[in-house]
Structures are given as structure tokens and as C-alpha cells.
Design an enzyme around this catalytic site. Structure first.
Site, mmCIF file in Angstrom:
data_model
loop_
_atom_site.group_PDB
_atom_site.id
_atom_site.type_symbol
_atom_site.label_atom_id
_atom_site.label_comp_id
_atom_site.label_asym_id
_atom_site.label_seq_id
_atom_site.Cartn_x
_atom_site.Cartn_y
_atom_site.Cartn_z
ATOM 1 N N ILE A 52 -86.449 -64.497 36.648
ATOM 2 C CA ILE A 52 -86.712 -65.333 37.806
ATOM 3 C C ILE A 52 -85.418 -65.654 38.549
ATOM 4 O O ILE A 52 -85.387 -65.718 39.783
ATOM 5 C CB ILE A 52 -87.455 -66.630 37.393
ATOM 6 C CG1 ILE A 52 -88.018 -67.345 38.617
ATOM 7 C CG2 ILE A 52 -86.584 -67.546 36.566
ATOM 8 C CD1 ILE A 52 -89.153 -66.616 39.283
ATOM 9 N N LYS A 100 -90.621 -74.019 38.852
ATOM 10 C CA LYS A 100 -91.793 -74.627 38.240
ATOM 11 C C LYS A 100 -91.987 -74.045 36.837
ATOM 12 O O LYS A 100 -91.539 -72.930 36.575
ATOM 13 C CB LYS A 100 -93.023 -74.430 39.131
ATOM 14 C CG LYS A 100 -93.302 -72.970 39.520
ATOM 15 C CD LYS A 100 -94.007 -72.213 38.409
ATOM 16 C CE LYS A 100 -93.862 -70.750 38.541
ATOM 17 N NZ LYS A 100 -94.106 -70.072 37.253
ATOM 18 N N ARG A 106 -90.682 -66.368 24.859
ATOM 19 C CA ARG A 106 -90.773 -67.569 25.692
ATOM 20 C C ARG A 106 -92.202 -68.013 25.946
ATOM 21 O O ARG A 106 -92.528 -69.204 25.844
ATOM 22 C CB ARG A 106 -90.065 -67.323 27.034
ATOM 23 C CG ARG A 106 -90.134 -68.492 27.996
ATOM 24 C CD ARG A 106 -89.495 -68.162 29.329
ATOM 25 N NE ARG A 106 -90.247 -67.172 30.084
ATOM 26 C CZ ARG A 106 -91.281 -67.459 30.867
ATOM 27 N NH1 ARG A 106 -91.719 -68.704 30.973
ATOM 28 N NH2 ARG A 106 -91.890 -66.498 31.545
ATOM 29 N N ASP A 128 -96.965 -71.835 32.753
ATOM 30 C CA ASP A 128 -96.353 -70.657 33.366
ATOM 31 C C ASP A 128 -97.076 -70.229 34.634
ATOM 32 O O ASP A 128 -96.432 -70.008 35.668
ATOM 33 C CB ASP A 128 -96.318 -69.499 32.373
ATOM 34 C CG ASP A 128 -95.308 -68.437 32.785
ATOM 35 O OD1 ASP A 128 -94.102 -68.749 32.816
ATOM 36 O OD2 ASP A 128 -95.722 -67.302 33.097
#
Length: 327
Positions: free
Chosen positions: A15, A97, A165, A178
Site C-alpha cells: 500500500i 484505513k 497479516r 481490511d
């Protein structure tokens, strides 16, 4: 203040790489620094994106005088700690987020930003996409009539073992935080604040949710059904239904290339909704606008909205039995 905003990137995962790529297409953005706990990882990331400063450790980024705004792209469980550190150093923060693991953590971060009068925003990039402006325009036109229902889903097949994760509760794993945050955030943005929620989930061996389905009652009475999954490839659509037809955010709805308007007794109309770069450009531009204007929050993603959504996520997890070490 300056019109050219100097960015720091916290984290070097996928990300963070996507956001660094977006900054190349963002007017007025300078990618000044990257920080990682691993100096070799920071150096590799800096070489890839031509970043002059490669810093070891997150605190060094908070103290760096050559950075205005910091994008936080670390695992979920680290967001609150990282944001607090950056804000304490006087940096503006764009935090990926989910904003934190729970509302309590989020409230601490918001309180510090407000007390220090420093910019803070949740990086819900969908809210800043041109498609959302077009959706709001169509809804305001009244062409759909009263919009009383919505449905949205976001699901994909995740891989990895229990330490990965997405499956590790210590890292804030699970479908809800997520990808479930997308249908929750966007339906609340379009239909109003959430007044009540009912949820069911399938939990995996590590205790995180593999998939969650929840229904929302919004202020004003509209209802929405939302689903997220780490084990099913879902359509990735968001559909708003009114008295006269439907408006669909086409897949993937969080980055919709088109909208489809379907009215009774009329052919479907496809509306292109192009965006800049890989899509993250628009939230970066908004963060820069707010920074340059001396704002501490964006009117499109306010602190109160973030806290409200974190509270709804807490309630969904309470109903489904998902707990994290940070709770």
C-alpha cells in the site's frame, strides 16, 4: 505553509508503494523521505522512487524537518501508535484505513491532532474519487426518487499462513477491517450515519473473521446490506436503489471506472468516471489542499465521521466475537 508539500512515507509494503506511485502524479507533491525499521528496506524503497531521505525507525521521520505530511501505510495494529508519534512531531497525517484497531485508539489520535492543531485524515481514498462526486450529483438530482436501499460487497481470496497479516489478530487481521470498511464507509457517506447494525461472521482458526455480513439502518431510515470476505471472490459492486431505479458503482466499486444508471422503462446508461493515476492521487490532493489552507481535517472525511465508523466496527466485532490484543 508552501504550495509544494513534502511527503514522508511510513512503511514500505504494497500500500505504501501504491501511494508513492500516486505521488508521482500528484501536482505539488514532493516525495521527500521514507522510513522503515529495516534500513535496507528503506534504502531499496528510496532507490525505487528516487527519495532523497531514507530513514531508519519511525521516530526519525517524526523528527525530520524536511517533511510536512506523512502517509502511514503500516499494518493496522500500528496505525494509532504511528499517528500519535507523527502528530507529536508536528507532522500532518494521512493514515491508511482502518484508522485504528478500535474507537478508543482512534479517539486518542484525534484528540492529539486537535490539541496540536495539526492536520489528520483517514485515507479512505474512495471518498475522493471523481465517481463519488458524480454519485452525489445524481442522487441530488432526484432521478432515482427516494433512495431507501443499498447493497455493497468486497471479497477476495487471501493466501498465507496464520502469521500472515490478514490472518494474524496481533496485526489487526480479518476481512472486516481490511475490506469491510469500504462498504461501511461509503454507504454511510451516501445514505447517512449508521443508527444500528446487525452482523454475522465466519471466524477462522486464529480468531479473525474470514467473512462478515452486516446490515445497517441509516439516519433517515435507509437500509443497506454489506459483505466482506477473505475466502470468496465477490462481485465488488455497490448498488443504490430508489423508487425509480438503481445506480450502480461498477466493479471494483471502491475505484469505479464507470457508473451504471438503470431507470424503469429506460435503457441502462453507463457513465465513465475516469480518475488520475492509480486513484490515490485524489486523496493526496485533498490532504495537500487542507495542509496548505491550514485545516486540521477534511470536510469530506471528518474526524467525527472516522470516530463514528470506528464505533460501528467495534459493534460489529462485539456481535461477531472478533477481538484484538489492542482492545
Amino acid at each position: 505553509m508552501t504550495n509544494n508539500v513534502r511527503w514522508g512515507i511510513l512503511g514500505t509494503g504494497r500500500i505504501a508503494r501504491d501511494f508513492a506511485t500516486a505521488l508521482r502524479d500528484t501536482p505539488g507533491a514532493t516525495l521527500a523521505a521514507v522510513a522503515s525499521r529495516d534500513p535496507a528496506t528503506a534504502a531499496g524503497f528510496a532507490d525505487e522512487f528516487d527519495i532523497p531521505l531514507r530513514l531508519e525507525g519511525y521516530d526519525s521521520l517524526a523528527a525530520c524537518p524536511d517533511v510536512d505530511l506523512v502517509y502511514i501505510g503500516t499494518p493496522h495494529a500500528m496505525h494509532a501508535e504511528n499517528a500519535l508519534s507523527m502528530l507529536a512531531g508536528g507532522k500532518g497525517v494521512l493514515c491508511e484505513k482502518p484508522f485504528a484497531l478500535n474507537r478508543g485508539q482512534a479517539a486518542q489520535v484525534v484528540a492529539l491532532a486537535r490539541s496540536r492543531k495539526v492536520f489528520l485524515m483517514e485515507a479512505m481514498w474512495t471518498r475522493f474519487m471523481p465517481a463519488l462526486d458524480e454519485v452525489k450529483r445524481i442522487l441530488a438530482s432526484g432521478v432515482l426518487g427516494e433512495v431507501s436501499q443499498a447493497s455493497a460487497d468486497f471479497g477476495f481470496v487471501a493466501s498465507g499462513g496464520p502469521e500472515a497479516r490478514l490472518f494474524n489478530p496481533a496485526l489487526g487481521g480479518g476481512a472486516l477491517l481490511d475490506v469491510g470498511i469500504y462498504p461501511l464507509s461509503i454507504t454511510a457517506y451516501l445514505l447517512g450515519a449508521v443508527e444500528s447494525v446487525r452482523a454475522q461472521a465466519e471466524l477462522g482458526p486464529t480468531g479473525v473473521d474470514l467473512q462478515t455480513v452486516f446490515t445497517l439502518r441509516h439516519a433517515g431510515g435507509a437500509l443497506s446490506t454489506c459483505a466482506c470476505s477473505l475466502k470468496a471472490r465477490t462481485p465488488g459492486l455497490l448498488t443504490l436503489s430508489g423508487r425509480h431505479g438503481q445506480l450502480r458503482l461498477d466493479a471494483p466499486f471502491h475505484r469505479p471506472p464507470t457508473l451504471t444508471l438503470m431507470l424503469a422503462n429506460a435503457p441502462a446508461r453507463v457513465i465513465p468516471t475516469p480518475y488520475l493515476g492509480n486513484g490515490y492521487v485524489h486523496e493526496a490532493m485533498e490532504a495537500q489542499r487542507c495542509w496548505n489552507e491550514g485545516l486540521i481535517e477534511s470536510p469530506a472525511m471528518t474526524h467525527e465521521q472516522t470516530l463514528h465508523l470506528m464505533g460501528v466496527l467495534d459493534e460489529i466485532r462485539a456481535q461477531t466475537g472478533v477481538k484484538y490484543p489492542g482492545d
